[in-house]
Design a protein around this motif. Structure first.
Motif, PDB file in Angstrom:
ATOM      1  N   LEU A   1      11.845   5.670   0.890  1.00 22.92           N
ATOM      2  CA  LEU A   1      11.130   4.420   1.159  1.00 22.92           C
ATOM      3  C   LEU A   1      11.683   3.274   0.313  1.00 22.92           C
ATOM      4  CD1 LEU A   1       7.416   5.679   1.182  1.00 22.92           C
ATOM      5  CD2 LEU A   1       8.863   5.173   3.163  1.00 22.92           C
ATOM      6  N   PRO A   2      11.624   2.042   0.815  1.00 20.83           N
ATOM      7  CA  PRO A   2      11.981   0.880  -0.018  1.00 20.83           C
ATOM      8  C   PRO A   2      11.093   0.845  -1.259  1.00 20.83           C
ATOM      9  CG  PRO A   2      11.766   0.229   2.289  1.00 20.83           C
ATOM     10  CD  PRO A   2      11.263   1.637   2.201  1.00 20.83           C
ATOM     11  N   SER A   3      11.634   0.374  -2.358  1.00 19.75           N
ATOM     12  CA  SER A   3      10.899   0.369  -3.625  1.00 19.75           C
ATOM     13  C   SER A   3       9.564  -0.355  -3.514  1.00 19.75           C
ATOM     14  CB  SER A   3      11.747  -0.289  -4.715  1.00 19.75           C
ATOM     15  OG  SER A   3      12.907   0.469  -4.979  1.00 19.75           O
ATOM     16  N   GLU A   4       9.549  -1.460  -2.768  1.00 16.29           N
ATOM     17  CA  GLU A   4       8.320  -2.257  -2.691  1.00 16.29           C
ATOM     18  C   GLU A   4       7.213  -1.556  -1.913  1.00 16.29           C
ATOM     19  OE1 GLU A   4      11.208  -3.964   0.454  1.00 16.29           O
ATOM     20  OE2 GLU A   4      11.263  -3.169  -1.614  1.00 16.29           O
ATOM     21  N   TYR A   5       7.546  -0.512  -1.160  1.00 17.79           N
ATOM     22  CA  TYR A   5       6.503   0.262  -0.478  1.00 17.79           C
ATOM     23  C   TYR A   5       5.739   1.139  -1.468  1.00 17.79           C
ATOM     24  CZ  TYR A   5       8.440  -0.882   4.169  1.00 17.79           C
ATOM     25  OH  TYR A   5       8.877  -1.523   5.306  1.00 17.79           O
ATOM     26  N   LYS A   6       6.361   1.388  -2.597  1.00 15.33           N
ATOM     27  CA  LYS A   6       5.714   2.202  -3.624  1.00 15.33           C
ATOM     28  C   LYS A   6       5.145   1.346  -4.753  1.00 15.33           C
ATOM     29  CE  LYS A   6       9.617   4.530  -3.413  1.00 15.33           C
ATOM     30  NZ  LYS A   6      10.749   5.450  -3.663  1.00 15.33           N
ATOM     31  N   LEU A   7       5.865   0.298  -5.130  1.00 16.10           N
ATOM     32  CA  LEU A   7       5.475  -0.512  -6.284  1.00 16.10           C
ATOM     33  C   LEU A   7       5.752  -1.984  -5.990  1.00 16.10           C
ATOM     34  CD1 LEU A   7       4.573  -0.745  -9.246  1.00 16.10           C
ATOM     35  CD2 LEU A   7       6.919  -0.238  -9.933  1.00 16.10           C
ATOM     36  N   SER A   8       4.687  -2.772  -5.967  1.00 16.62           N
ATOM     37  CA  SER A   8       4.841  -4.210  -5.706  1.00 16.62           C
ATOM     38  C   SER A   8       3.551  -4.927  -6.094  1.00 16.62           C
ATOM     39  CB  SER A   8       5.147  -4.456  -4.224  1.00 16.62           C
ATOM     40  OG  SER A   8       5.380  -5.833  -3.983  1.00 16.62           O
ATOM     41  N   HIS A   9       3.673  -6.202  -6.499  1.00 12.54           N
ATOM     42  CA  HIS A   9       2.519  -7.000  -6.907  1.00 12.54           C
ATOM     43  C   HIS A   9       1.738  -6.323  -8.042  1.00 12.54           C
ATOM     44  CE1 HIS A   9       3.302  -8.206  -2.670  1.00 12.54           C
ATOM     45  NE2 HIS A   9       3.124  -9.422  -3.180  1.00 12.54           N
ATOM     46  N   GLY A  10       2.475  -5.621  -8.901  1.00 11.17           N
ATOM     47  CA  GLY A  10       1.827  -4.961 -10.027  1.00 11.17           C
ATOM     48  C   GLY A  10       0.965  -3.785  -9.612  1.00 11.17           C
ATOM     49  N   LEU A  11       1.164  -3.269  -8.403  1.00  5.14           N
ATOM     50  CA  LEU A  11       0.345  -2.200  -7.849  1.00  5.14           C
ATOM     51  C   LEU A  11       1.213  -0.980  -7.564  1.00  5.14           C
ATOM     52  CD1 LEU A  11      -2.703  -2.128  -7.160  1.00  5.14           C
ATOM     53  CD2 LEU A  11      -2.064  -2.519  -4.775  1.00  5.14           C
ATOM     54  N   THR A  12       0.829   0.165  -8.111  1.00  2.00           N
ATOM     55  CA  THR A  12       1.585   1.402  -7.912  1.00  2.00           C
ATOM     56  C   THR A  12       1.079   2.165  -6.682  1.00  2.00           C
ATOM     57  OG1 THR A  12       0.076   2.702  -9.279  1.00  2.00           O
ATOM     58  CG2 THR A  12       1.905   1.626 -10.403  1.00  2.00           C
ATOM     59  N   LYS A  13       1.885   3.105  -6.208  1.00  2.00           N
ATOM     60  CA  LYS A  13       1.486   4.050  -5.154  1.00  2.00           C
ATOM     61  C   LYS A  13       0.937   3.358  -3.904  1.00  2.00           C
ATOM     62  CE  LYS A  13       0.334   7.448  -8.715  1.00  2.00           C
ATOM     63  NZ  LYS A  13      -0.656   8.369  -9.280  1.00  2.00           N
ATOM     64  N   ARG A  14       1.612   2.329  -3.469  1.00  2.00           N
ATOM     65  CA  ARG A  14       1.083   1.503  -2.386  1.00  2.00           C
ATOM     66  C   ARG A  14       0.929   2.276  -1.074  1.00  2.00           C
ATOM     67  NH1 ARG A  14       4.200  -2.988  -0.797  1.00  2.00           N
ATOM     68  NH2 ARG A  14       2.279  -3.873   0.077  1.00  2.00           N
ATOM     69  N   VAL A  15       1.891   3.133  -0.732  1.00  3.58           N
ATOM     70  CA  VAL A  15       1.766   3.854   0.546  1.00  3.58           C
ATOM     71  C   VAL A  15       0.599   4.839   0.509  1.00  3.58           C
ATOM     72  CG1 VAL A  15       4.156   3.650   1.318  1.00  3.58           C
ATOM     73  CG2 VAL A  15       3.528   5.527  -0.196  1.00  3.58           C
ATOM     74  N   LEU A  16       0.312   5.401  -0.655  1.00  2.00           N
ATOM     75  CA  LEU A  16      -0.833   6.302  -0.773  1.00  2.00           C
ATOM     76  C   LEU A  16      -2.131   5.523  -0.623  1.00  2.00           C
ATOM     77  CD1 LEU A  16      -2.167   9.018  -1.448  1.00  2.00           C
ATOM     78  CD2 LEU A  16      -1.862   8.487  -3.877  1.00  2.00           C
ATOM     79  N   ARG A  17      -2.206   4.371  -1.247  1.00  2.00           N
ATOM     80  CA  ARG A  17      -3.413   3.543  -1.147  1.00  2.00           C
ATOM     81  C   ARG A  17      -3.680   3.138   0.302  1.00  2.00           C
ATOM     82  NH1 ARG A  17      -4.709   1.445  -6.391  1.00  2.00           N
ATOM     83  NH2 ARG A  17      -3.021   1.775  -7.904  1.00  2.00           N
ATOM     84  N   LYS A  18      -2.637   2.652   0.965  1.00  2.00           N
ATOM     85  CA  LYS A  18      -2.790   2.200   2.351  1.00  2.00           C
ATOM     86  C   LYS A  18      -3.039   3.384   3.287  1.00  2.00           C
ATOM     87  CE  LYS A  18      -2.584  -0.782   5.779  1.00  2.00           C
ATOM     88  NZ  LYS A  18      -3.645  -1.805   5.980  1.00  2.00           N
TER      89      LYS A  18
END
Length: 661
Positions: free
Chosen positions: A555-572
């Motif tokens: 996955l692109p890095s920003e799908y995992k970590l962006s806007h100071g938020l980790t684990k973005r794909v898991l959250r979504k």
């Protein structure tokens, strides 16, 4: 999940039946449900034996690998396989080990679970294979006879096994992709080769003389690293790395060096879809991973810390159990804290109440831990980095008291979903290299907002500053640096090296790979294996399904970590599945005890005494400056760190195993 032992030599080994029995007895905790040994003569003829813990039903089975007697008698043997069974799948006597093929050519001792064993079994049956049992052990044997070493690529699971080919006089030993299940080996001074699930099994063998591995001891004491190479803290004892195997004739074992081969390398395919598509696919893969890991013929529970990883497992498992019309409520097990800043019961209770689970909890306390330290160190085999291992120990003790035999846990998620603090520095570096200046500034600001304790500038600078400058800078900031003054290098003959300094780790994907295969996960998996198996509990890790790991790495890095938020794909991906109060958490406590509170406020006297004892036990490796670290932390002159516990635990370990320098 079980415990295994294997001993082989070129010539007859004195008292081999007794040695093998001793090796399996000392790990009875790994398999209290059954035991067995098979001995091999020079001609290859097997002698099959049971023991005190072998069920009566095993002796009545008319199977080629089931024993007919319990008696352990002397004889002339060149090899042996020993096993301790924790019955999870196919609880019948047909699951007894060591297990053999119909013609007794192949013999196996195996620890772990092949989660896709039903699918592999169907494929093998279509190729003409027939089965005695409903175990995954037999599936491994048939798969090896069908595909040879390539069978490893068919397995989705956690495993460590040794197969003996009687006809070819060859050993095949292998470990799963990430090393969830342990496998150690040691060659004694006379050329006898031994494999074991736990290092303590070697202490019972002739020629054992425990000496520390100086370089690995330095790596642990200063950098907090263990399990990052094939070497252990015991000189001469090695572990078969995750994703590696040994396949050799026994004629090679007297070379004192076994050649290991890598069968698995982390791979990934770049994902081209949108963030929403990635999140949906991630959630589907995680759900399927949990579905596979719910396969068992015994009760399954879940660890619940209140964080994203364990909560997502509990929520998915709850839905899957309802689909199966499971009668019993899911059981969860948690560790609370009596210190508010370390306590996650608020989040634990949110998940437990929404999912209507049967929740159980325990609370660690220093006074209780004091009496348990020698026992935990004995089970861990090597020193451990913080008192959180004690909290984990208590959770599994609670699991055992509630008669649950299998647990789901969230290990591995942080490593491939960018859940740790160093990943922010990698994110900054990636943006810097791609000249996305505005986004870089925004990311650093959002990181500081969401994580006030984090210093974004330091994390960014640490990726740019040359290695030669990093160590003095780290020392100035009271962070771990090379060549500490509290180690006496006259007694510890170690090179002043920074582990993996030359490795690629600035990019987020590279950092994930390093943590998955070397610096973080292997160590955590050892802690988990020993704490769970000390209580005869099998622990399963859904986030380490290799399909999920490889997908996330692509996955692109920003799908995992962006806007100071980790684990973005898991959250979504868990939207509508996991409570929003958990999905939107931005704090990260981790599986922590109140170690800082214990050290600085409640019982500094205990830590001072432990430190003095560790210095004395270290045989000169630790000098009086080590005591100053504890004093400075207690007096507020130095930031809290886990260095004091590492020193204390190292001293306890040397004493417990009578290790010399």
């Amino acid at each position: 999940m079980c415990g295994i032992a294997a001993i082989f030599g070129l010539r007859a080994i004195h008292k081999l039946p007794l040695l093998t029995k001793m090796m399996t007895d000392v790990i009875q905790h790994r398999g209290p449900d059954d035991e067995g040994v098979v001995l091999f003569s020079q001609e290859g003829d097997p002698t099959i034996l049971g023991g005190e813990d072998t069920p009566e039903g095993v002796f009545k089975e008319n199977l080629p690998y089931c024993p007919k007697k319990r008696r352990f008698s002397d004889g002339s043997y060149i090899g042996a396989l020993g096993h301790r069974r924790l019955s999870i799948i196919d609880l019948s006597p047909a699951g007894h080990q060591p297990m053999s093929s119909e013609d007794q050519r192949y013999w196996i001792v195996y620890n772990g679970e092949i989660y896709n064993y039903l699918e592999i079994r169907k494929e093998l049956e279509s190729n003409g294979h027939h089965f005695y049992s409903h175990t995954d052990t037999e599936v491994i044997l048939k798969a090896f006879s069908e595909w040879g070493v390539d069978c490893l690529h068919h397995f989705n699971g956690m495993f460590a096994f040794v197969i003996w080919d009687v006809k070819e006089r060859r050993l095949f030993a292998a470990r799963d992709r990430f090393g969830v299940k342990p496998l150690y080996y040691w060659i004694n001074p006379k050329g006898m080769l031994a494999f074991a699930s736990e290092i303590k099994q070697f202490t019972l063998l002739p020629g054992w003389n425990p000496k520390i591995n100086h370089q690995r001891s330095y790596d642990f004491l200063n950098w907090g690293l263990t399990d990052h190479t094939e070497e252990t803290l015991f000189a001469g004892v090695k572990q078969l790395r995750g994703g590696h195997y040994i396949y050799c004739p026994i004629d090679n074992i007297e070379t004192q060096e076994l050649k290991t081969r890598q069968w698995y390398q982390l791979r990934h395919s770049p994902f081209k879809g949108s963030f929403e598509e990635a999140s949906k696919e991630f959630a589907e893969m995680l759900r399927d991973s949990i579905r596979l890991r719910l396969r068992a013929d015994v009760d399954i529970g879940s660890c619940l810390s209140g964080g994203l990883d364990s909560s997502s497992i509990v929520c998915f498992a709850n839905a899957l159990l309802k689909e199966k019309n499971a009668e019993a409520r899911q059981k969860t097990f948690s560790a609370y804290s009596d210190v508010l800043c370390f306590d996650e019961r608020h989040y634990i209770e949110i998940v437990a109440n929404r999912m209507n689970v049967e929740a159980h909890s325990t609370t660690p306390c220093l006074e209780h831990m004091e009496s348990l330290v020698p026992e935990i160190i004995w089970h861990q085999d090597e020193p451990y980095g913080s008192t959180s291992i004690y909290a984990q120990w208590l959770v599994f003790d609670l699991v055992k008291k509630n008669k649950v035999k299998v647990m789901l846990d969230g290990q591995g998620a942080d490593e491939h979903l960018a859940g740790y603090i160093p990943f922010f520095g990698c994110r900054f570096y990636d943006l810097f290299r791609s000249m996305q200046w505005r986004t870089l500034i925004q990311e650093m600001m959002m990181t500081k907002k969401n994580h006030p304790q984090v210093n974004p500038l330091f994390l960014f600078a640490s990726r740019l500053v040359p290695h030669a400058v990093q160590q003095p800078l780290r020392r100035l900031l009271q962070k771990t640096a090379s060549k500490p003054n509290w180690i006496d290098f006259r007694f510890l003959s170690a090179k002043n090296l920074v582990p993996f300094q030359s490795s690629k780790q600035n990019h987020l994907r590279d950092q994930s790979s390093l943590q998955l295969m070397h610096t973080s996960l292997p160590m955590l998996l050892r802690y988990e294996d020993r704490d769970s198996m000390a209580h005869s509990i099998e622990s399963r890790t859904p986030f380490l399904d290799y399909r999920l790991v490889e997908f996330t790495l692509g996955l692109p890095s920003e799908y995992k970590l962006s806007h100071g938020l980790t684990k973005r794909v898991l959250r979504k991906g868990t939207e509508g599945i996991m409570p929003d109060e958990i999905r939107n958490r931005i704090d990260k406590i981790g599986f922590a005890t109140a170690e800082e509170e214990w050290l600085t406020k409640r019982r500094p006297d205990v830590f001072r005494k432990w430190m003095d004892d560790a210095i004395e036990s270290s045989q000169g490796i630790l000098n009086p400056q080590a005591r100053g670290i504890v004093d400075d932390i207690i007096d507020g002159k130095r930031k809290f760190s886990f260095i004091p516990w590492r020193i204390i635990c190292f001293g306890h370990w040397m004493q417990r195993f009578s290790a010399s320098i």
